[in-house]
Design a protein around this motif. Structure first.
Motif, short mmCIF file in Angstrom:
data_model
loop_
_atom_site.label_atom_id
_atom_site.label_comp_id
_atom_site.label_asym_id
_atom_site.label_seq_id
_atom_site.Cartn_x
_atom_site.Cartn_y
_atom_site.Cartn_z
N ASP A 71 0.68 -1.55 0.64
CA ASP A 71 -0.50 -0.41 0.09
C ASP A 71 0.82 1.06 -0.10
O ASP A 71 -0.14 2.17 0.62
N SER A 72 2.04 0.85 0.02
CA SER A 72 3.07 2.11 -0.15
C SER A 72 2.41 3.52 -1.64
O SER A 72 2.14 2.67 -2.69
N PRO A 73 2.58 4.67 -1.58
CA PRO A 73 2.70 5.19 -0.11
C PRO A 73 2.01 5.66 0.71
O PRO A 73 0.40 4.91 0.78
N TYR A 74 2.23 5.86 2.00
CA TYR A 74 1.75 5.90 3.10
C TYR A 74 1.44 7.48 3.03
O TYR A 74 2.49 8.08 3.63
N SER A 75 0.13 8.17 3.26
CA SER A 75 0.34 9.49 3.85
C SER A 75 -0.90 9.69 3.99
O SER A 75 -1.99 8.61 4.05
N GLY A 76 -1.28 10.70 5.13
CA GLY A 76 -2.61 11.22 5.66
C GLY A 76 -3.17 10.26 6.81
O GLY A 76 -1.89 9.56 7.59
N ALA A 77 -4.26 9.99 6.99
CA ALA A 77 -4.66 9.34 8.54
C ALA A 77 -4.84 8.33 8.08
O ALA A 77 -4.98 7.60 6.74
N GLY A 110 1.90 12.10 12.98
CA GLY A 110 1.03 13.29 14.54
C GLY A 110 -0.08 12.52 14.71
O GLY A 110 -0.68 13.22 15.47
N GLU A 111 -0.78 11.12 14.36
CA GLU A 111 -1.88 11.34 15.15
C GLU A 111 -1.63 10.30 16.35
O GLU A 111 -2.75 10.94 16.92
N ALA A 112 -0.70 9.88 16.41
CA ALA A 112 -0.18 10.02 17.62
C ALA A 112 -0.16 10.46 18.65
O ALA A 112 0.20 10.68 20.41
N GLU A 113 0.17 12.22 18.20
CA GLU A 113 0.10 13.22 19.35
C GLU A 113 -0.80 14.01 19.08
O GLU A 113 -0.78 14.90 18.35
N LYS A 114 -1.98 14.43 19.69
CA LYS A 114 -2.32 15.51 19.45
C LYS A 114 -3.30 16.50 20.79
O LYS A 114 -2.85 15.93 21.82
N ASP A 115 -3.11 16.90 20.58
CA ASP A 115 -3.35 18.52 21.42
C ASP A 115 -5.09 18.59 20.84
O ASP A 115 -5.67 19.89 19.93
N GLY A 116 -6.07 17.94 21.37
CA GLY A 116 -7.31 18.20 21.12
C GLY A 116 -7.95 17.75 20.18
O GLY A 116 -7.19 16.61 19.65
N THR A 117 -7.92 18.45 18.81
CA THR A 117 -8.24 17.54 17.57
C THR A 117 -7.58 18.06 16.46
O THR A 117 -7.31 17.10 15.49
N ASN A 119 -3.23 17.36 15.16
CA ASN A 119 -1.80 16.49 15.23
C ASN A 119 -0.93 17.65 15.35
O ASN A 119 -0.51 19.10 15.17
N VAL A 120 0.13 17.27 17.12
CA VAL A 120 1.31 18.65 17.36
C VAL A 120 2.15 17.51 16.47
O VAL A 120 3.18 17.69 16.93
N GLY A 121 2.43 16.19 16.40
CA GLY A 121 3.45 15.33 16.40
C GLY A 121 4.13 15.17 14.77
O GLY A 121 3.22 15.91 14.27
N GLY A 122 4.93 14.68 14.90
CA GLY A 122 5.16 13.95 13.22
C GLY A 122 6.30 15.13 12.67
O GLY A 122 6.52 15.92 13.01
N LEU A 123 5.75 14.60 10.94
CA LEU A 123 6.26 15.57 10.31
C LEU A 123 5.59 16.30 9.38
O LEU A 123 4.04 15.61 9.14
#
Length: 180
Positions: A71-77, A110-117, A119-123
């Motif tokens: 399923d590569s490439p992986y992007s988005g949710a 960044g789905e693994a790190e959220k501030d409310g709704t 995404n605050v992590g990732g690239l």
């Protein structure tokens, strides 16, 4: 007799202030450039971590090696995994591969790190690409940097060129390894 005056004239004070202001502006600009460079370096380190994370997951599940790239490439949710394979859960190798991809993609988007709704992590605007040819595994992480670059992909592998969209802010990290 002429009286000798001590102190500074207004012109001398103004010249000193101009020199001081120019110096402070230079220091401030240097600080901004160093912050940008530090942030770009942090993003490169994150990309390295994410690429090595999926490679280590693939090493633990070598029977599914070719399927990681399907399923590569992986992007988005990320698509949710059919089964949560953590906390002592017994999973098949296929379920483990789905879980690995889900956790990996959740991390770099960044789905693994959220501030409310939010995404605050990732690239920023990430793409994760996995290529498998026999036992050769290539993982490419691409994302959007904060500064413009020369924007050329000359000299990069075909894997890099096909991972993510080409633009003048594209950043890449590529790693190749063998898994047996």
């Amino acid at each position: 007799m002429p009286v000798k005056r001590n102190g500074f004239s207004l012109i001398e004070v103004m010249v000193s202030l101009v020199i001081l202001t120019v110096g402070l502006i230079g220091i401030f600009n240097l600080h901004i450039v160093s912050k940008r460079g530090s942030f770009e370096s942090f993003q490169q380190t994150q990309a390295s971590y994410y690429a090595n994370d999926i490679i280590n997951r693939m090493r633990l599940n070598p029977s599914q090696l070719a399927k990681y790239a399907e399923d590569s490439p992986y992007s988005g949710a990320p698509d949710p995994a059919s089964k949560i394979c953590e906390g002592g859960a017994i999973c098949t190798t296929a379920e483990m591969r789905e879980w690995d991809i889900f956790e990996w993609q959740s991390a770099f988007t960044g789905e693994a790190e959220k501030d409310g709704t939010n995404n605050v992590g990732g690239l920023p605007s990430p793409n994760g690409c996995i290529y498998v040819e026999l036992n050769k595994v290539v993982v490419v992480m691409s994302w959007t940097g904060i500064r413009k670059s020369h924007g050329t992909e000359t000299g990069y592998s075909e894997y890099v060129k096909s991972c993510g969209t080409k633009n003048n802010k594209k950043r890449i990290f590529e790693i190749q390894t063998a898994i047996f």
